[in-house]
Design a protein around this motif. Structure first.
Motif, PDB file in Angstrom:
ATOM      1  N   UNK A 154      13.051  10.227   5.065  1.00 10.59           N
ATOM      2  CA  UNK A 154      13.034   9.037   5.920  1.00 10.59           C
ATOM      3  C   UNK A 154      11.636   8.407   5.955  1.00 10.59           C
ATOM      4  N   UNK A 155      10.613   9.272   5.967  1.00  5.42           N
ATOM      5  CA  UNK A 155       9.239   8.764   5.926  1.00  5.42           C
ATOM      6  C   UNK A 155       9.010   7.993   4.626  1.00  5.42           C
ATOM      7  N   UNK A 156       9.520   8.567   3.554  1.00  4.01           N
ATOM      8  CA  UNK A 156       9.392   7.936   2.232  1.00  4.01           C
ATOM      9  C   UNK A 156      10.032   6.548   2.246  1.00  4.01           C
ATOM     10  N   UNK A 157      11.220   6.466   2.816  1.00  5.67           N
ATOM     11  CA  UNK A 157      11.929   5.187   2.918  1.00  5.67           C
ATOM     12  C   UNK A 157      11.126   4.192   3.754  1.00  5.67           C
ATOM     13  N   UNK A 158      10.553   4.670   4.863  1.00  2.00           N
ATOM     14  CA  UNK A 158       9.747   3.800   5.729  1.00  2.00           C
ATOM     15  C   UNK A 158       8.548   3.236   4.965  1.00  2.00           C
ATOM     16  N   UNK A 159       7.922   4.090   4.151  1.00  2.00           N
ATOM     17  CA  UNK A 159       6.769   3.651   3.360  1.00  2.00           C
ATOM     18  C   UNK A 159       7.215   2.621   2.318  1.00  2.00           C
ATOM     19  N   UNK A 160       8.348   2.923   1.673  1.00  2.00           N
ATOM     20  CA  UNK A 160       8.876   2.082   0.600  1.00  2.00           C
ATOM     21  C   UNK A 160       9.263   0.688   1.086  1.00  2.00           C
ATOM     22  N   UNK A 161       9.728   0.629   2.338  1.00  2.00           N
ATOM     23  CA  UNK A 161      10.316  -0.618   2.825  1.00  2.00           C
ATOM     24  C   UNK A 161       9.381  -1.369   3.768  1.00  2.00           C
ATOM     25  N   UNK A 162       8.076  -1.205   3.572  1.00  2.00           N
ATOM     26  CA  UNK A 162       7.161  -2.078   4.294  1.00  2.00           C
ATOM     27  C   UNK A 162       6.166  -1.406   5.219  1.00  2.00           C
ATOM     28  N   UNK A 163       6.283  -0.117   5.501  1.00  2.00           N
ATOM     29  CA  UNK A 163       5.355   0.609   6.387  1.00  2.00           C
ATOM     30  C   UNK A 163       5.397   0.094   7.831  1.00  2.00           C
ATOM     31  N   UNK A 164       4.565   0.734   8.703  1.00  2.00           N
ATOM     32  CA  UNK A 164       4.532   0.422  10.138  1.00  2.00           C
ATOM     33  C   UNK A 164       5.948   0.363  10.716  1.00  2.00           C
TER      34      UNK A 164
END
Lengths: 318, 111
Positions: free
Chosen positions: A289-299
């Motif tokens: 999920x962290x990876x997805x958060x990073x991939x899709x724009x961060x913050x």
């Protein structure tokens, strides 16, 4: 044993007396009054063991010669139980021969005082045992705390996480975990220097601690990565807590770089009830999920709910 | 050993008679001694050796702490003797130690 890293020294040390003679209880309580201790007592071995598990004393004064369950048996049982094995025990005994002393020390006693005891001598032995216990606790606690952030370190997290997952499985309690990673941390370090980077780590630790409840466990996982165990917390509630952390960090002004905001990406995986996931698989889900958060724009936060008691839905992290 | 001659057999005062911290404790210990003497008597008359040994054991551990080392020593002498004796021994074999202990307990006073 759970130690709160923000509060390493608790109040009065608790001392437990296990002796079949009420006279000895009364005498010790009166004589130890000036020592600023919290003294409890039990009149037989079984009651002493029960009380030791309940009140977690810093020291036990144990009589050897008691009817039904003698002091040796009490000592043996104390040392076999994870919850009581680290409590120092001073033997208080009328038995004077060397073999009794040898047996007591072999079983794990830290000291041996013969009755009738000299009160001045007993006091210094009690003090010395408490001092040693305090130092041992401090050392073992230091080894579990991250020096820069003051949070629990990764080693502590690994043990604690395994415990919490098995508790969740056993008692069907909700449980969530978040992995938090500061966005573009390397660029902060490179642009403003390492002291600025350290300040960000410390600031983030403060925000985490402020957002945490007593039951949460905040750890620095390494580098710019943090983990947060939220016990008795469903993924839905975990999301609320993490959102508070995210906005709080985003809104922070940094003295060394006032024009540069710092943000964080968070991956959350939680379960509202009993869960079959292994600790590794669970953590892997949060990491994904962290990876997805990073991939899709961060913050941002990406959160998922693990299936409740259905096997085979999660693959172990490989 | 606490074997004084008959002429000097007055009250025995606690070594802590003048210790303010201990006054209350000594007083309650002394106040309970008659009960212990009674318990020793009945253990003897009913031939309950284990009980007698335990009573002696407890006095041995506690009495010196309340400032009565002579009672502690007499109790220790009785307990040790009973431990060394065969389990089948009659309690009358320990008569002089029992009498000594009872005598000392009866004479203890808190002030």
């Amino acid at each position: 044993m759970t130690i709160d890293p923000s509060n390493p020294t608790s109040a009065k040390p608790i001392v437990l007396i296990v002796d079949d003679s009420p006279d000895v209880h009364r005498l010790l309580k009166a004589r130890l009054r000036v020592e600023d201790l919290d003294v409890h007592s039990a009149e037989d071995g079984a009651a002493g063991l029960e009380l030791a598990r309940q009140i977690h004393p810093a020291l036990i004064l144990l009589d050897l010669d008691m009817p039904v369950m003698d002091g040796y048996e009490v000592l043996r049982t104390l040392k076999e139980d994870q919850a009581t094995m680290n409590i120092p025990v001073i033997i208080l005994s009328g038995l004077q021969n060397a073999q009794d002393k040898v047996t007591a020390f072999d079983l794990g006693a830290v000291d041996y005082v013969t009755k009738p005891f000299d009160i001045a001598e007993l006091k210094v032995r009690v003090r010395s045992a408490l001092r040693m216990q305090h130092l041992i606790q401090m050392l073992s606690q230091r080894a579990q705390i991250d020096g820069l952030s003051g949070l629990w370190n990764r080693r502590y997290f690994d043990t604690r996480w395994t415990e919490e997952v098995s508790r969740c499985t056993r008692h069907a309690r909700p449980l969530s975990v978040a992995i938090l990673d500061i966005d573009h941390f390397k660029s902060i370090n490179d642009t403003y220097g390492h002291p600025a980077g350290d300040a960000v780590i410390q600031g983030m630790a403060k925000i985490l601690q402020a957002a945490c409840r007593q039951s949460d466990v905040a750890c620095r996982y390494g580098g710019e990565e943090f983990v947060l165990i939220m016990t008795d917390t469903s993924p839905k509630d975990a999301l609320v807590l993490c959102e508070r952390v995210r906005t709080s960090l985003e809104g922070t002004n940094w003295p060394t770089h006032p024009d540069r905001r710092v943000t964080i990406s968070i991956g959350v995986a939680g379960c509202a009830g009993a869960c079959d996931a292994t600790p590794d698989a669970w953590l892997h889900a949060a990491d994904q999920n962290l990876y997805t958060a990073k991939k899709t724009g961060r913050n941002k936060i990406v959160c998922s709910e693990l299936p409740t008691n259905t096997t085979g839905k999660l693959r172990a992290a490989g | 050993m606490a074997n004084q001659n008959a002429s000097s057999r007055g009250p025995i005062l606690s070594e802590y008679a003048n210790d303010a911290d201990m006054a209350e404790l000594v007083e309650s210990f002394v106040a309970e001694l008659p009960k212990r003497v009674e318990a020793i008597h009945s253990a003897v008359t009913q031939a309950r050796g284990t009980d007698l040994k335990r009573l002696a054991h407890q006095l041995r551990g506690a009495a010196p702490g309340y400032g009565f080392p002579t009672i502690g020593a007499a109790a220790a002498a009785l307990e040790d003797l009973m431990r060394q004796a065969p389990a089948t021994a009659e309690l009358s074999a320990f008569k002089s130690q029992i009498d000594e202990l009872i005598d000392l307990c009866s004479r203890a006073a808190h002030r």
